[in-house]
Design a protein around this motif. Structure first.
Motif, PDB file in Angstrom:
ATOM      1  N   GLN A 132      19.407  16.607 -29.235  1.00  0.00           N
ATOM      2  CA  GLN A 132      19.401  16.098 -27.791  1.00  0.00           C
ATOM      3  C   GLN A 132      18.587  15.094 -27.411  1.00  0.00           C
ATOM      4  N   ALA A 133      17.620  14.561 -28.362  1.00  0.00           N
ATOM      5  CA  ALA A 133      16.851  13.368 -27.868  1.00  0.00           C
ATOM      6  C   ALA A 133      17.838  12.203 -27.703  1.00  0.00           C
ATOM      7  N   TRP A 134      18.927  12.383 -28.875  1.00  0.00           N
ATOM      8  CA  TRP A 134      20.008  11.106 -28.974  1.00  0.00           C
ATOM      9  C   TRP A 134      20.808  11.314 -27.529  1.00  0.00           C
ATOM     10  N   VAL A 135      21.202  12.423 -27.221  1.00  0.00           N
ATOM     11  CA  VAL A 135      22.342  12.810 -26.288  1.00  0.00           C
ATOM     12  C   VAL A 135      21.384  12.458 -24.998  1.00  0.00           C
ATOM     13  N   ALA A 136      20.193  12.747 -24.730  1.00  0.00           N
ATOM     14  CA  ALA A 136      19.447  12.109 -23.382  1.00  0.00           C
ATOM     15  C   ALA A 136      19.495  10.611 -23.537  1.00  0.00           C
ATOM     16  N   ALA A 137      19.123  10.225 -24.612  1.00  0.00           N
ATOM     17  CA  ALA A 137      18.910   8.541 -24.614  1.00  0.00           C
ATOM     18  C   ALA A 137      20.065   7.868 -24.415  1.00  0.00           C
ATOM     19  N   LEU A 138      21.333   8.371 -24.692  1.00  0.00           N
ATOM     20  CA  LEU A 138      22.663   7.627 -24.599  1.00  0.00           C
ATOM     21  C   LEU A 138      23.039   7.925 -23.330  1.00  0.00           C
ATOM     22  N   VAL A 139      22.773   8.930 -22.683  1.00  0.00           N
ATOM     23  CA  VAL A 139      23.265   9.018 -21.311  1.00  0.00           C
ATOM     24  C   VAL A 139      22.314   8.630 -20.214  1.00  0.00           C
ATOM     25  N   LEU A 140      21.142   8.506 -20.524  1.00  0.00           N
ATOM     26  CA  LEU A 140      20.185   7.899 -19.696  1.00  0.00           C
ATOM     27  C   LEU A 140      20.487   6.363 -19.867  1.00  0.00           C
TER      28      LEU A 140
END
Length: 180
Positions: A132-140
């Motif tokens: 989820q850290a990767w997902v959040a980083a890419l989305v943000l």
């Protein structure tokens, strides 16, 4: 990546390609990209992990998104003609937009087709705690890129608009001086 991911990414790329031809700067210039990233954030951004180095990853990718967004906004031409503001994305703006979008798409495809183990090893070595850290980083990163690009275009359009208003007021005043 599922069909929705592909469609969303392609729509975001097409936004700048649509601006490669000059068009009026209006609300849809701002609302369409913001609407798309709001949808993406709603769909994918469920939590923002803060353990380990998750915030560092998120911060770095958001900073990259901000640089790409501001630069893309700076390299978008805004001019006044016929009482309207016109906008046209330059080649540099388009390249930066596609670079940001392409990097995220490429990363997603790579992870889905064999890169997941490498990302897991990198995450473990650098104390990134969850997927989820990767997902959040890419989305943000995408959200930041869009918001900073739109904000830069907005600020620049107000500057062009104020120059236009000042020029019109100065011409009107000088013509009044000649009449009096």
């Amino acid at each position: 990546m599922n069909t929705t991911d592909w469609i969303t990414d392609i729509l975001l790329v097409l936004i700048v390609f649509r601006q490669l031809r000059e068009d009026r700067l209006d609300r849809k210039t701002f609302l369409i990209p913001l609407g798309i990233v709001a949808f993406v954030a709603w769909k994918y951004l469920h939590t923002i992990p803060t353990a380990g180095n998750d915030t560092v990853l998120i911060g770095v990718l958001m900073a990259i998104g901000a640089v790409l967004g501001v630069a893309g906004g700076v390299f978008t031409r805004i001019r006044s003609a016929g009482g309207h503001l016109l906008i046209k994305a330059g080649a540099v703006s388009a390249v930066l937009w596609v670079l940001g979008m392409g990097a995220r798409m490429g990363f997603q495809v790579w992870v889905d087709h064999g890169g997941a183990d490498d990302v897991a090893r990198f995450s473990l070595a650098h104390h990134i705690t969850t997927e989820q850290a990767w997902v959040a980083a890419l989305v943000l990163m995408a959200l930041t890129e869009v918001v900073t690009r739109v904000a830069t275009i907005f600020v620049r359009s107000r500057m062009v608009g104020s120059v236009r208003s000042t020029g019109t007021a100065a011409r009107a005043a000088s013509s009044l001086d000649r009449v009096a």
